[in-house]
Design a protein around this motif. Structure first.
Motif, PDB file in Angstrom:
ATOM      1  N   GLU A  31      95.134  56.404  34.771  1.00 49.29           N
ATOM      2  CA  GLU A  31      95.117  55.485  33.443  1.00 49.29           C
ATOM      3  C   GLU A  31      93.822  54.965  33.365  1.00 49.29           C
ATOM      4  O   GLU A  31      93.349  54.871  32.173  1.00 49.29           O
ATOM      5  CB  GLU A  31      96.084  54.424  34.086  1.00 49.29           C
ATOM      6  N   VAL A  32      93.064  54.477  34.404  1.00 50.38           N
ATOM      7  CA  VAL A  32      91.982  54.103  34.208  1.00 50.38           C
ATOM      8  C   VAL A  32      90.977  55.062  33.519  1.00 50.38           C
ATOM      9  O   VAL A  32      90.264  54.639  32.723  1.00 50.38           O
ATOM     10  CB  VAL A  32      91.382  53.376  35.651  1.00 50.38           C
ATOM     11  N   ILE A  33      90.949  56.216  34.113  1.00 52.99           N
ATOM     12  CA  ILE A  33      89.901  57.201  33.820  1.00 52.99           C
ATOM     13  C   ILE A  33      90.092  57.550  32.154  1.00 52.99           C
ATOM     14  O   ILE A  33      89.231  57.846  31.524  1.00 52.99           O
ATOM     15  CB  ILE A  33      89.798  58.559  34.775  1.00 52.99           C
ATOM     16  N   GLU A  34      91.521  57.690  31.970  1.00 49.59           N
ATOM     17  CA  GLU A  34      91.753  58.154  30.553  1.00 49.59           C
ATOM     18  C   GLU A  34      91.249  56.958  29.565  1.00 49.59           C
ATOM     19  O   GLU A  34      90.757  57.376  28.541  1.00 49.59           O
ATOM     20  CB  GLU A  34      93.296  58.118  30.300  1.00 49.59           C
ATOM     21  N   ALA A  35      91.580  55.820  29.989  1.00 52.16           N
ATOM     22  CA  ALA A  35      90.820  54.737  28.991  1.00 52.16           C
ATOM     23  C   ALA A  35      89.433  54.403  29.132  1.00 52.16           C
ATOM     24  O   ALA A  35      88.775  54.044  28.207  1.00 52.16           O
ATOM     25  CB  ALA A  35      91.636  53.431  29.317  1.00 52.16           C
ATOM     26  N   TRP A  36      88.508  54.734  30.254  1.00 51.90           N
ATOM     27  CA  TRP A  36      87.343  54.022  30.405  1.00 51.90           C
ATOM     28  C   TRP A  36      86.119  55.137  30.615  1.00 51.90           C
ATOM     29  O   TRP A  36      85.050  54.986  30.718  1.00 51.90           O
ATOM     30  CB  TRP A  36      87.484  53.136  31.465  1.00 51.90           C
ATOM     31  N   ARG A  37      86.572  56.348  30.902  1.00 48.14           N
ATOM     32  CA  ARG A  37      85.700  57.331  31.114  1.00 48.14           C
ATOM     33  C   ARG A  37      84.948  57.987  30.094  1.00 48.14           C
ATOM     34  O   ARG A  37      85.540  57.922  29.004  1.00 48.14           O
ATOM     35  CB  ARG A  37      86.279  58.645  31.993  1.00 48.14           C
ATOM     36  N   THR A  38      83.682  57.940  29.910  1.00 44.20           N
ATOM     37  CA  THR A  38      83.041  58.559  28.785  1.00 44.20           C
ATOM     38  C   THR A  38      81.862  59.474  28.948  1.00 44.20           C
ATOM     39  O   THR A  38      81.277  59.405  30.290  1.00 44.20           O
ATOM     40  CB  THR A  38      82.448  57.407  28.111  1.00 44.20           C
ATOM     41  N   SER A  39      81.511  60.514  28.169  1.00 44.58           N
ATOM     42  CA  SER A  39      80.619  61.451  28.352  1.00 44.58           C
ATOM     43  C   SER A  39      79.327  60.962  27.889  1.00 44.58           C
ATOM     44  O   SER A  39      78.060  61.603  27.882  1.00 44.58           O
ATOM     45  CB  SER A  39      80.876  62.782  27.869  1.00 44.58           C
ATOM     46  N   CYS A  40      79.222  59.758  27.244  1.00 43.29           N
ATOM     47  CA  CYS A  40      78.158  59.333  26.788  1.00 43.29           C
ATOM     48  C   CYS A  40      77.023  58.827  27.851  1.00 43.29           C
ATOM     49  O   CYS A  40      77.569  57.663  28.395  1.00 43.29           O
ATOM     50  CB  CYS A  40      78.365  58.092  25.529  1.00 43.29           C
ATOM     51  N   PRO A  41      75.961  59.370  28.078  1.00 46.37           N
ATOM     52  CA  PRO A  41      74.881  58.905  28.785  1.00 46.37           C
ATOM     53  C   PRO A  41      74.338  57.514  28.834  1.00 46.37           C
ATOM     54  O   PRO A  41      74.022  56.827  29.538  1.00 46.37           O
ATOM     55  CB  PRO A  41      73.919  59.755  28.769  1.00 46.37           C
ATOM     56  N   ARG A  42      74.795  56.998  27.438  1.00 46.22           N
ATOM     57  CA  ARG A  42      74.349  55.564  26.878  1.00 46.22           C
ATOM     58  C   ARG A  42      75.220  54.621  27.277  1.00 46.22           C
ATOM     59  O   ARG A  42      74.861  53.176  27.199  1.00 46.22           O
ATOM     60  CB  ARG A  42      73.661  55.598  25.802  1.00 46.22           C
TER      61      ARG A  42
END
Length: 89
Positions: free
Chosen positions: A25-36
């Protein structure tokens, strides 16, 4: 002054809350591939969150004591402040 990642880390810590949340649930909501916007990575690197695997149940993410202290310092909860001088609708 905070950079945008700092504010988002505070959002993440608030969102996880006082109890553990499922890792997926956490990864789905908060992971991003944006390096910024490395919110998840920075929160981990700063020791604000921890991951735990519970046999037969799954993996969970929790806010650490350091994360709770950081959150309390930079974003105290509204109900912890005195209400004098505030108008309640």
């Amino acid at each position: 002054m905070f950079d945008p990642v700092d504010a988002l880390i505070l959002d993440l810590l608030e969102w996880i809350g006082p109890g553990p949340r499922a890792y997926g649930e956490v990864i789905e909501a908060w992971r991003t591939s944006c390096p910024r916007l490395p919110v998840w990575e920075d929160a981990n690197a700063r020791g604000f969150i921890t991951q735990e695997h519970r046999v037969g149940i799954g993996s969970f993410v929790s806010v650490t004591a350091a994360g709770r202290d950081h959150l309390a310092q930079y974003r105290p909860r509204l109900h912890d402040k005195p209400l004098s001088g505030r108008r309640i609708s």
